[in-house]
Design a protein around this motif. Structure first.
Motif, PDB file in Angstrom:
ATOM      1  N   LYS A   1       0.879  -1.279   0.073  1.00 26.03           N
ATOM      2  CA  LYS A   1      -0.126  -0.097   0.028  1.00 26.03           C
ATOM      3  C   LYS A   1       0.949   1.413  -0.077  1.00 26.03           C
ATOM      4  O   LYS A   1       1.919   1.349   0.683  1.00 26.03           O
TER       5      LYS A   1
ATOM      6  N   GLN B   1      -7.484  15.332   6.875  1.00 21.69           N
ATOM      7  CA  GLN B   1      -8.297  13.889   7.474  1.00 21.69           C
ATOM      8  C   GLN B   1      -8.219  13.569   8.759  1.00 21.69           C
ATOM      9  O   GLN B   1      -7.164  13.443   9.119  1.00 21.69           O
TER      10      GLN B   1
ATOM     11  N   HIS C   1      -7.883   8.501  13.239  1.00 25.82           N
ATOM     12  CA  HIS C   1      -8.659   7.716  14.363  1.00 25.82           C
ATOM     13  C   HIS C   1      -7.644   6.684  14.723  1.00 25.82           C
ATOM     14  O   HIS C   1      -8.574   5.613  15.537  1.00 25.82           O
TER      15      HIS C   1
ATOM     16  N   LYS D   1      -6.913   1.931  17.477  1.00 20.81           N
ATOM     17  CA  LYS D   1      -7.877   3.067  17.218  1.00 20.81           C
ATOM     18  C   LYS D   1      -8.287   3.743  18.170  1.00 20.81           C
ATOM     19  O   LYS D   1      -8.721   3.337  19.355  1.00 20.81           O
TER      20      LYS D   1
ATOM     21  N   LYS E   1      -0.506   8.583   6.229  1.00 19.07           N
ATOM     22  CA  LYS E   1      -1.748   7.974   5.564  1.00 19.07           C
ATOM     23  C   LYS E   1      -1.471   6.913   4.980  1.00 19.07           C
ATOM     24  O   LYS E   1      -0.697   6.744   4.187  1.00 19.07           O
TER      25      LYS E   1
ATOM     26  N   TYR F   1      -2.934   4.287   1.877  1.00 21.79           N
ATOM     27  CA  TYR F   1      -3.883   4.403   1.009  1.00 21.79           C
ATOM     28  C   TYR F   1      -4.272   2.933   0.577  1.00 21.79           C
ATOM     29  O   TYR F   1      -3.507   2.169   0.115  1.00 21.79           O
TER      30      TYR F   1
ATOM     31  N   HIS G   1      -8.069   0.176   0.410  1.00 25.56           N
ATOM     32  CA  HIS G   1      -9.560   0.293   0.107  1.00 25.56           C
ATOM     33  C   HIS G   1     -10.333   1.618   0.778  1.00 25.56           C
ATOM     34  O   HIS G   1     -11.055   2.433   0.089  1.00 25.56           O
ATOM     35  N   THR G   2      -9.716   1.794   2.007  1.00 27.91           N
ATOM     36  CA  THR G   2     -10.462   2.886   3.069  1.00 27.91           C
ATOM     37  C   THR G   2      -9.233   3.281   3.393  1.00 27.91           C
ATOM     38  O   THR G   2      -8.561   3.020   4.552  1.00 27.91           O
ATOM     39  N   PRO G   3      -8.594   4.346   2.878  1.00 26.33           N
ATOM     40  CA  PRO G   3      -7.492   5.300   3.396  1.00 26.33           C
ATOM     41  C   PRO G   3      -7.853   5.827   4.744  1.00 26.33           C
ATOM     42  O   PRO G   3      -8.920   6.343   5.089  1.00 26.33           O
ATOM     43  N   PHE G   4      -6.593   5.652   5.508  1.00 22.53           N
ATOM     44  CA  PHE G   4      -6.745   6.232   7.123  1.00 22.53           C
ATOM     45  C   PHE G   4      -5.383   6.816   7.298  1.00 22.53           C
ATOM     46  O   PHE G   4      -4.470   6.586   6.831  1.00 22.53           O
TER      47      PHE G   4
END
Length: 157
Positions: free
Chosen positions: A10, A23, A26, A54, A87, A89, A91-94
């Motif tokens: 990723k 962004q 979390h 988390k 960050k 990257y 399927h769901t970037p966090f």
């Protein structure tokens, strides 16, 4: 800003500027020291890594760092210091926030959640790439660059 590909293929961006990604973070990663040693935890599936996890509903990111560190290691920290954010990257970037903290106490517990508790590490991390006992999280540039930043800021003394 630093860009690279992690162990899972990723794309990752790392910044030492708070709020760089626009962004909300979390997730936390806490680089901890106790009695002159690094404090890792042994995740039951991934292996040795710094504590983290988390953020829970209603928690600040700093409160999440304090709670996750205690849950996974029994370590008591106060006032975690912001080091950076990265960050991932997928399927769901966090976004995950990196903190540095010095533990003031290490308490033995009956339950360390998904980990096996604290592991004190006195060596450097230069030889972990091929060591299967370490989590993939420890093997990408995030930890390497964050540790350099901690050393640059002279926080380990």
């Amino acid at each position: 800003m630093h860009q690279f590909t992690d162990e899972n293929g990723k794309n990752v961006e790392l910044s030492f500027n708070q709020g760089y990604f626009n962004q909300e973070s979390h997730h936390v990663l806490v680089l901890c020291r106790y009695s002159g040693k690094w404090v890792l935890t042994r995740h039951k599936k991934r292996g040795l890594e710094f504590p983290g996890g988390k953020r829970e509903k209603g928690e600040t990111i700093e409160e999440a760092a304090i709670r996750e560190t205690f849950e996974e290691t029994g370590g008591v920290i106060k006032d975690p210091l912001f080091i950076g954010e990265y960050k991932v990257y997928g399927h769901t970037p966090f976004v995950k926030t990196i903190f540095f903290a010095t533990m003031i106490e290490l308490i033995a517990k009956d339950d360390y959640m998904e980990t096996e508790g604290a592991v004190l590490w006195s060596s450097d991390f230069s030889r972990i790439q091929d060591d299967p006992s370490f989590s993939f999280i420890m093997k990408d540039q995030v930890v390497e660059l964050a540790l350099r930043r901690v050393a640059h800021l002279d926080l380990m003394t």
